[in-house]
Design a protein around this motif. Structure first.
Motif, PDB file in Angstrom:
ATOM      1  N   UNK A 139       0.827  -1.204   0.000  1.00  0.00           N
ATOM      2  CA  UNK A 139       0.000   0.000   0.000  1.00  0.00           C
ATOM      3  C   UNK A 139       0.862   1.256   0.000  1.00  0.00           C
ATOM      4  N   UNK A 140       1.938   1.248   0.796  1.00  0.00           N
ATOM      5  CA  UNK A 140       2.826   2.407   0.865  1.00  0.00           C
ATOM      6  C   UNK A 140       3.516   2.639  -0.482  1.00  0.00           C
ATOM      7  N   UNK A 141       3.969   1.561  -1.121  1.00  0.00           N
ATOM      8  CA  UNK A 141       4.613   1.682  -2.427  1.00  0.00           C
ATOM      9  C   UNK A 141       3.663   2.333  -3.431  1.00  0.00           C
ATOM     10  N   UNK A 142       2.398   1.925  -3.393  1.00  0.00           N
ATOM     11  CA  UNK A 142       1.398   2.509  -4.291  1.00  0.00           C
ATOM     12  C   UNK A 142       1.181   3.986  -3.979  1.00  0.00           C
ATOM     13  N   UNK A 143       1.092   4.308  -2.694  1.00  0.00           N
ATOM     14  CA  UNK A 143       0.865   5.696  -2.295  1.00  0.00           C
ATOM     15  C   UNK A 143       2.042   6.588  -2.674  1.00  0.00           C
ATOM     16  N   UNK A 144       3.243   6.082  -2.494  1.00  0.00           N
ATOM     17  CA  UNK A 144       4.432   6.858  -2.873  1.00  0.00           C
ATOM     18  C   UNK A 144       4.432   7.155  -4.371  1.00  0.00           C
TER      19      UNK A 144
END
Length: 319
Positions: A139-144
């Motif tokens: 999820x963090x990778x997508x948000x970044x």
């Protein structure tokens, strides 16, 4: 304020059985994985002897307890973050709760299938926590990725969020829960909208009829920052309140006696918002007395905006 707790764990560890007992509902609790497919929700009254005593003393027409919403979520297996089992559908349900009650099986029973074909509480905890970690990392990778354009434009909010997310991602890459990071108050505020699974408070609930003391000690060492307890629904609810930093105050009179849940440390105007949001802005003063003193027919005292509400206070707000 509302409070919801997701009951999670591997298949066949007793999640639905616990949920049924808590809510007196009839959710399937069959002996096979993924019996529970959609989350079942039950509202449970918070047991509190003080409420009944206050209601009886005031001869109240109604008695309204505080409540907790329990959500029974389908069993999680290794690979859920990559779509195994119910995969991301399961994980999305966890994101919607305030805290996680992770049921850990420590009992031996050959007639009840274990998804790994062995009883290993430490491994079970590690499997579930790893899936939460992997899901958050993705999820963090997508948000970044979505923030990249705003960061490139030099937008301050995006730059600040990127820094906090990268800080969380670094810990996740180490196989640790994001909650182990010492985030500042400002960082927590930035991180909150992302609703990370590994930032949610976790209760580890041992499902056993005969506690193996050695297992209990080993598990406690692994998750030493979290409370662990055995059976007892009142203990579960009390531990949930303690974990989330919640307390209860009361209002009482002939019409009704009611328990209100608030965060520990809230001042009187903020505590009043549990009743109505207008109470914060229109607050004038509060008449306060401890519940035991109230039963002894003591006199309430006047408190102002700076008063920090205590567990068990009986309060009448003046607006």
């Amino acid at each position: 304020m509302g409070l919801s707790i997701g009951i999670v764990g591997l298949p066949n560890v007793g999640k639905s059985t616990l949920f049924n007992a808590l809510t007196k509902s009839k959710v399937p609790a069959e002996n096979y994985p993924f019996c529970t497919i959609d989350p079942s929700v039950g509202v449970v009254a918070v047991p509190d002897e003080r409420l009944g005593q206050l209601s009886a003393f005031s001869k109240s027409a109604k008695t309204i307890p505080a409540v907790i919403e329990f959500v029974d979520i389908a069993g999680l297996v290794a690979g859920a973050a990559k779509g195994e089992g119910l995969g991301n559908k399961f994980l999305s349900h966890i994101r919607e709760v305030d805290a996680i009650a992770q049921i850990v099986r420590v009992f031996e029973d050959p007639s009840i299938i274990h998804v790994a074909n062995k009883i290993d509480p430490l491994n079970d905890v590690a499997v579930i926590n790893l899936e939460l970690i992997l899901a958050d990392a993705e999820m963090i990778a997508h948000r970044l990725g979505t923030l990249a354009r705003e960061v490139k434009r030099g937008e301050k909010a995006a730059i600040a969020e990127e820094a906090v997310l990268k800080k969380a991602a670094e810990v996740l890459e180490q196989g640790r829960l994001a909650q182990t990071v010492n985030f500042s108050a400002d960082e927590l505020a930035i991180l909150k909208p992302n609703n990370l699974l590994t930032m949610k408070p976790i209760l580890y609930v041992l499902n056993t009829s005969q506690v193996n003391q050695n297992v209990e000690v080993d598990l406690a060492a692994m998750v030493r920052v979290d409370p662990i307890f055995e059976s007892g629904f009142e203990a579960l609810i009390k531990a949930s309140y303690d974990l989330l930093g919640l307390i209860t105050y009361f209002t009482t009179g002939e019409d009704e006696t009611r328990a209100w849940t608030i965060k520990r440390g809230w001042k009187a105007p903020e505590a009043g918002t549990a009743i109505h949001t207008d109470f914060k802005t229109k607050f004038i003063r509060a008449e306060v007395i401890g519940w035991e003193d109230f039963l002894k027919k003591g006199r309430p005292r006047i408190e102002g905006k700076e008063y920090v509400v205590k567990d068990g206070d009986v309060i009448e707000f003046k607006i």
